[in-house]
Design an enzyme around this catalytic site. Structure first.
Site, PDB file in Angstrom:
ATOM      1  N   ASN A 216       0.737  -1.277   0.165  1.00 32.67           N
ATOM      2  CA  ASN A 216      -0.454  -0.097  -0.189  1.00 32.67           C
ATOM      3  C   ASN A 216       0.593   0.934   0.113  1.00 32.67           C
ATOM      4  O   ASN A 216       2.047   1.089   0.336  1.00 32.67           O
ATOM      5  CB  ASN A 216      -0.838   0.312   0.953  1.00 32.67           C
ATOM      6  N   PHE A 331      -4.186   4.325  14.248  1.00 32.80           N
ATOM      7  CA  PHE A 331      -3.845   5.471  13.570  1.00 32.80           C
ATOM      8  C   PHE A 331      -5.615   4.372  12.228  1.00 32.80           C
ATOM      9  O   PHE A 331      -5.962   3.828  12.142  1.00 32.80           O
ATOM     10  CB  PHE A 331      -3.349   5.228  12.696  1.00 32.80           C
ATOM     11  N   LYS A 345     -14.007   2.626  15.072  1.00 36.94           N
ATOM     12  CA  LYS A 345     -12.235   1.909  15.458  1.00 36.94           C
ATOM     13  C   LYS A 345     -11.969   1.303  16.845  1.00 36.94           C
ATOM     14  O   LYS A 345     -11.946   0.800  17.356  1.00 36.94           O
ATOM     15  CB  LYS A 345     -10.913   2.462  14.645  1.00 36.94           C
TER      16      LYS A 345
END
Ligand code: C5P
Length: 407
Positions: A216, A331, A345
């Site tokens: 990524n 994050f 999250k």
């Protein structure tokens, strides 16, 4: 504040008298140093009368040196201001020359130096001057851009010295900012000193075969910046880095990994010693179930190929589920609805804090700046766009605050 005011040769030298008066009126101490050129425009006695100190103009005058030696004078100052700063002085400073008292003082100091250039518009625009200004800025000198308007030579353009009031305010502003940074720095050190920080950064690569992988666009820059700033604040930092080509910040222990599974293994090994775990890595959610041991060949009769992916361990959720867990920071890099996803999250993974990070459309990944939103159970703070080091500073200060309010 003790201000050393350098005055160089230029018609704007007379404005330095008003600047001296403003500093004195506000309760600061001023000592004036003039260059030979400056004395062609204005009498040293005028500065002496306003500042209450004899003007210094020579490096080799035994009488002047007997009063206060030039090194002592450089040490005496909290701030050096040169107004006006001539093209010649800019050039000499850039070269690091020391052939008169003022340039010698500038070399012999670690105090902040502010310059207010003033010159003819073409001299200012000249590539040589602009290059000198750029280099001096890079070295950390503050340069006040000259104002535009009618010039003493009759021309109109950029090159006038800013008004004394504007220079005075710029000096006061710089001093205030320095104090604030100093205070923030010592608060940060007070908390982070001797704390153990474990941090992951960068992408993971999930191999398909010996030459191909799924990766990524994480550059690792945010995590590396946090590691660097934390180490500077006195923390003992272990950085588990995915495949990135970034230099290891000073004082940081680095463990290089490639895949999510390797990152997980390294975290498991290191986490017991950590007071805080920051998961800044962009860990792949899935890996190839069975990476090929030899390079996969393209077959003429195949229009499609299928890779079977299996789920990777969720590293940060695993850490957050441990007894005796450190303070856990995740994050959330998202292209849309960032804050909502981040809050979800935070709850789902049972984190202490999450940093929401808008990515895509020229933001977040592969860049040197960022604009995080820091979210804990009780607080949300949006940071303005700034360099990743500045973001790291704010993030570490936020953690310090969250933990201090718990203790
Ligand atoms: O679930 P998502 O990947 O969006 O969550 C992002 C956060 O979870 C990041 O802090 C990331 O480092 C962490 N993460 C992890 N292990 C994974 C996936 C993400 O630790 N397998």
């Amino acid at each position: 504040m003790k201000i050393l005011l350098g005055v160089t040769g230029g018609i704007a030298a007379y404005k330095a008298l008003e600047l001296t008066r403003l500093f004195i009126k506000a309760g600061h101490q001023v000592q004036v140093v003039m260059t030979t050129g400056a004395k062609e425009f204005i009498q040293p006695l005028s500065f002496q009368a306003l500042s209450g100190h004899p003007v210094r103009d020579s490096l080799f005058d035994a009488n002047q040196e007997a009063g206060m030696g030039h090194i002592e004078l450089a040490r005496w100052a909290d701030q050096i201001v040169i107004a006006p700063a001539s093209a010649e002085t800019l050039a000499k400073l850039r070269m690091g020359r020391a052939d008169d008292l003022l340039t010698t003082l500038c070399l012999a100091t670690d105090r902040p130096v502010m310059l207010a250039p003033a010159m003819n518009r073409l001299m200012w625009r000249n590539a040589a001057t602009q290059e000198n200004v750029d280099v001096l800025k890079q070295r950390g000198l503050e340069i006040l851009p000259p104002a535009s308007g009618e010039q003493a030579c009759g021309e109109v353009g950029e090159g006038r010295m800013p008004e004394p009031q504007a220079i005075f305010e710029a000096v006061m502003r710089a001093e205030k900012m320095r104090l604030q940074t100093q205070q923030a720095g010592s608060a940060l050190k007070a908390f982070w000193h001797n704390k153990a920080l474990l941090i992951t950064a960068g992408p993971t690569y999930e191999d398909i075969d010996p030459v191909r992988f799924i990766g990524n666009r994480s550059s690792g820059k945010m995590g590396f910046a946090i590691a660097e700033v934390a180490a500077k604040a006195g923390a003992s930092v272990t950085l588990i880095a995915g495949p990135v080509a970034l230099p290891t910040p000073q004082g940081v222990k680095r463990i290089d990994v490639r895949s999510a599974q390797q990152m997980f293994a390294a975290v498991q090994q290191q986490v017991a010693a950590a007071d805080c775990f920051i998961s800044a890595a962009a860990v792949a959610d899935f890996r190839v179930e069975q990476p090929a041991s030899q390079k996969l060949k393209k077959r003429q009769d195949e229009e499609e190929m299928t890779l079977t992916l299996v789920k990777n361990p969720d590293i940060v959720a695993w850490v957050a589920a441990q007894d005796n867990k450190p303070f856990v920071v995740g994050f959330a890099a998202e292209t849309n609805d960032v804050i909502d996803y981040a809050k979800d999250k935070l709850r789902r993974k049972k984190l202490d804090m999450i940093c929401a990070n808008q990515v895509g459309e020229g933001q977040g990944f592969e860049r040197d700046d960022n604009a995080l939103t820091l979210i804990s159970a009780t607080e949300q703070r949006g940071l303005a766009l700034s360099g990743k080091r500045e973001q790291a500073l704010e993030l570490l200060a936020f953690i310090a605050q969250q933990q201090s309010s718990v203790d």
